[in-house]
Design a protein around this motif. Structure first.
Motif, short mmCIF file in Angstrom:
data_model
loop_
_atom_site.label_atom_id
_atom_site.label_comp_id
_atom_site.label_asym_id
_atom_site.label_seq_id
_atom_site.Cartn_x
_atom_site.Cartn_y
_atom_site.Cartn_z
N PRO A 190 0.95 -1.32 -0.02
CA PRO A 190 0.02 0.07 -0.05
C PRO A 190 0.90 1.22 -0.12
CG PRO A 190 -0.22 -1.13 2.10
CD PRO A 190 0.58 -2.00 1.08
N GLU A 191 2.13 1.21 0.49
CA GLU A 191 2.85 2.46 0.54
C GLU A 191 3.83 2.66 -0.96
OE1 GLU A 191 2.83 4.39 2.92
OE2 GLU A 191 1.46 3.22 3.87
N ALA A 192 3.38 1.68 -1.89
CA ALA A 192 4.22 1.69 -3.20
C ALA A 192 3.70 3.05 -3.80
CB ALA A 192 3.83 0.41 -3.88
N ASP A 193 4.77 3.59 -4.70
CA ASP A 193 4.33 4.48 -5.78
C ASP A 193 4.02 3.66 -7.17
OD1 ASP A 193 4.70 6.64 -4.04
OD2 ASP A 193 6.79 6.72 -4.30
N LEU A 194 3.09 4.60 -7.81
CA LEU A 194 2.72 4.10 -9.13
C LEU A 194 2.97 4.68 -10.35
CD1 LEU A 194 0.86 2.06 -10.73
CD2 LEU A 194 -1.10 3.48 -10.14
N PHE A 195 3.83 4.35 -11.17
CA PHE A 195 4.07 4.83 -12.52
C PHE A 195 3.48 4.38 -13.80
CE2 PHE A 195 7.56 5.38 -9.51
CZ PHE A 195 8.09 6.65 -9.59
N SER A 196 2.94 4.94 -14.61
CA SER A 196 2.23 4.73 -15.73
C SER A 196 2.61 5.83 -16.84
CB SER A 196 0.67 4.58 -15.51
OG SER A 196 0.06 4.04 -16.64
N LEU A 197 2.67 5.29 -18.26
CA LEU A 197 2.66 6.22 -19.23
C LEU A 197 1.80 7.25 -19.38
CD1 LEU A 197 3.82 3.65 -21.93
CD2 LEU A 197 5.51 5.19 -20.52
N VAL A 198 0.32 6.72 -19.17
CA VAL A 198 -0.62 7.71 -19.08
C VAL A 198 -1.69 7.31 -17.98
CG1 VAL A 198 -0.44 8.63 -21.55
CG2 VAL A 198 -1.84 6.45 -21.08
N ASP A 199 -2.29 8.40 -17.67
CA ASP A 199 -3.29 7.86 -16.41
C ASP A 199 -4.64 8.72 -17.01
OD1 ASP A 199 -4.98 7.81 -14.34
OD2 ASP A 199 -3.94 9.16 -13.09
N PHE A 200 -5.56 8.16 -17.31
CA PHE A 200 -6.87 8.70 -17.92
C PHE A 200 -7.90 7.85 -17.25
CE2 PHE A 200 -4.12 9.39 -21.81
CZ PHE A 200 -4.09 10.69 -21.79
N LEU A 201 -7.59 7.67 -16.11
CA LEU A 201 -8.90 6.84 -15.20
C LEU A 201 -9.86 8.21 -14.86
CD1 LEU A 201 -7.11 4.67 -12.77
CD2 LEU A 201 -8.54 3.90 -14.90
N LEU A 226 0.81 14.82 -24.82
CA LEU A 226 1.05 14.93 -26.18
C LEU A 226 -0.65 15.22 -26.79
CD1 LEU A 226 3.32 12.09 -27.24
CD2 LEU A 226 3.79 14.70 -26.86
N PRO A 227 -0.54 15.70 -28.03
CA PRO A 227 -1.78 15.94 -28.53
C PRO A 227 -2.84 14.83 -28.63
CG PRO A 227 -0.24 16.86 -29.73
CD PRO A 227 0.49 16.24 -28.80
N PHE A 228 -4.10 14.97 -28.33
CA PHE A 228 -5.19 14.02 -28.26
C PHE A 228 -4.88 12.60 -27.80
CE2 PHE A 228 -5.19 16.69 -32.20
CZ PHE A 228 -6.28 17.26 -32.05
N ALA A 229 -4.01 12.94 -26.70
CA ALA A 229 -3.41 11.40 -26.00
C ALA A 229 -4.60 10.57 -25.45
CB ALA A 229 -2.33 11.94 -24.96
N PHE A 260 -3.70 7.45 -27.21
CA PHE A 260 -2.32 7.24 -26.72
C PHE A 260 -1.56 5.95 -27.33
CE2 PHE A 260 -5.40 5.21 -23.73
CZ PHE A 260 -4.87 3.88 -23.48
N ARG A 261 -2.44 4.98 -27.80
CA ARG A 261 -1.88 3.73 -28.19
C ARG A 261 -1.11 3.90 -29.39
NH1 ARG A 261 -6.57 2.30 -25.81
NH2 ARG A 261 -6.53 0.46 -24.34
N GLN A 262 -1.55 4.95 -30.12
CA GLN A 262 -0.95 5.39 -31.26
C GLN A 262 0.50 5.95 -31.39
OE1 GLN A 262 -3.52 7.10 -34.31
NE2 GLN A 262 -5.16 6.12 -33.60
N TYR A 263 0.85 6.34 -29.93
CA TYR A 263 2.04 6.94 -29.74
C TYR A 263 2.93 5.72 -29.29
CZ TYR A 263 0.21 11.53 -29.76
OH TYR A 263 -0.26 12.80 -30.03
N LEU A 264 2.72 4.34 -29.66
CA LEU A 264 3.46 3.55 -29.13
C LEU A 264 4.94 3.44 -29.69
CD1 LEU A 264 3.63 0.31 -28.40
CD2 LEU A 264 3.29 -0.25 -30.69
N PRO A 265 5.40 3.93 -30.91
CA PRO A 265 6.83 3.98 -31.17
C PRO A 265 7.58 5.09 -30.24
CG PRO A 265 5.32 4.62 -33.07
CD PRO A 265 4.64 4.30 -31.99
#
Length: 374
Positions: free
Chosen positions: A28-39, A60-63, A67-72
């Motif tokens: 429960p004390e862990a920090d969370l990292f994610s490329l995007v967060d749109f929850l 980024l625009p329209f992320a 956002f999946r289109q930013y895969l590269p």
């Protein structure tokens, strides 16, 4: 033990996010990292309403929409996370999360839902379904996937220990990275189901409407069988599935968990035609006492016992599914709801907590002592 959890993207509460949810409950004390967060605010309960550390892709625009289109850009983005403050890094990987950069004194354990499907064994299927087999866009996509495979293989060396969500995925990990993986099945909330409800005369499938889930195969088979079928879910294939559904097929769209639970507890049988990495819904169906009729490849071959808790058909075709349903209708298999429930309990949340915590702590203890991780 300071812990960081890294996940590719947070946009829904699906299978891989349910694993992250349980990891965060363990730490429960862990920090969370994610490329995007749109929850949305309503969806944030499963991450404990944490503030998420995101990447530049978030801006980024329209992320939010694409956002999946930013895969590269994702390999570059995940490498920008500064994880130097943590003792243990746990990556939840189905694309690029395992590519984070860590130091020699940090332990990196990667729970792999799958190596990148569309860059490895499913590349040709992906290109075909996306209409990218030919032309300039197809050529560019092939180049991107080629370099993504090179990065994916190289970044596997950044992981100290791999965990796989099934034997099927452990074999994929070996094929892609030539690294062994410990199988630790994902958590399934079996306690929410009552397996003793009376069965009714309809079949059920619950799925996202995307090509590889093969909802079209289920609908086509039941059009021929003429048996009642209830379909829960939605997605990009909705219009196509709706157009082909016969009068005996009832499309309910996306439904809340309570509705899904109710239908699973009452259905005559649960249909699962996809080749999945693990497949949570067949386990949920067994927890509800429902017989499962499934394509016998992938993770489902490890969770459904043919002839005891379900029927596995051998080819991903309408004919093969139709034959399996007919055999079930004729009573060729004696399937017991209590037996199905016992099978599902092997994949409970409590079992996951116990095994995952033991794995992390034993690995970390050995790591501190200088013992080889694998």
């Amino acid at each position: 033990m300071r812990v960081a959890v890294v996940h590719e993207w947070l946009a829904s509460h699906a299978g891989s996010e349910k694993v992250v949810e349980q990891i965060l409950q363990l730490y429960p004390e862990a920090d969370l990292f994610s490329l995007v967060d749109f929850l949305s605010p309503e969806q944030r309960q499963f991450i404990g309403h944490r503030t998420v550390n995101t990447s530049f892709i978030q801006q980024l625009p329209f992320a939010q929409r694409i956002f999946r289109q930013y895969l590269p850009l994702m390999p570059l983005a995940v490498e920008q996370f500064d994880l130097s403050a943590y003792d243990v890094v746990i990556s939840s990987n189905h694309a690029v999360a395992k590519g984070v950069l860590t130091a020699p004194h940090q332990l990196h354990i990667s729970y792999v839902h799958t190596p990148i499907r569309y860059a490895w064994d499913l590349q040709h299927q992906y290109l075909q379904q996306a209409g990218l087999e030919r032309g300039v866009k197809g050529a560019i996509t092939r180049v991107i996937l080629h370099y993504l495979r090179l990065w994916d293989t190289a970044s596997a060396n950044r992981v100290d220990r791999f965990l796989a969500n099934s034997e099927f995925i452990a074999r994929r990990i070996w094929r892609a990275y030539r690294r062994p993986a410990t199988v630790l099945y994902p958590p399934v909330d079996v306690s929410r189901f009552d397996w003793q409800q009376p069965r009714e005369e309809f079949y059920l499938t619950v799925s996202r409407f995307v090509p590889y889930k093969r909802v079209d195969l289920t609908v086509a088979a039941f059009n021929r069988l003429g048996l009642p079928l209830v379909v829960i879910g939605d997605g990009s294939d909705w219009s196509r599935i709706e157009a082909m559904a016969g009068a005996n097929v009832k499309l309910l769209g996306q439904q809340p968990n309570a509705v899904v639970t109710d239908y699973m507890q009452r259905c005559k049988g649960f249909i699962f035609p996809a080749e999945e990495d693990f497949g949570i819904t067949p386990v949920e169906a067994q927890a509800a006492g429902a017989p499962v009729i499934a394509f016998g490849r992938g993770g489902v071959a490890e969770t459904v016992v043919h002839g005891k808790t379900g029927v596995l058909f051998s080819e991903q075709t309408v004919k093969s599914l139709e034959q399996a349903v007919n055999a079930f209708e004729m009573g060729m298999y004696e399937l017991n709801p209590e037996q199905s429930r016992r099978q599902a309990e092997k994949f409970s949340i409590e079992r996951f907590h116990e095994q995952f915590r033991a794995c992390i702590e034993q690995t970390y203890t050995g790591f501190l002592q200088g013992n080889p991780v694998e």
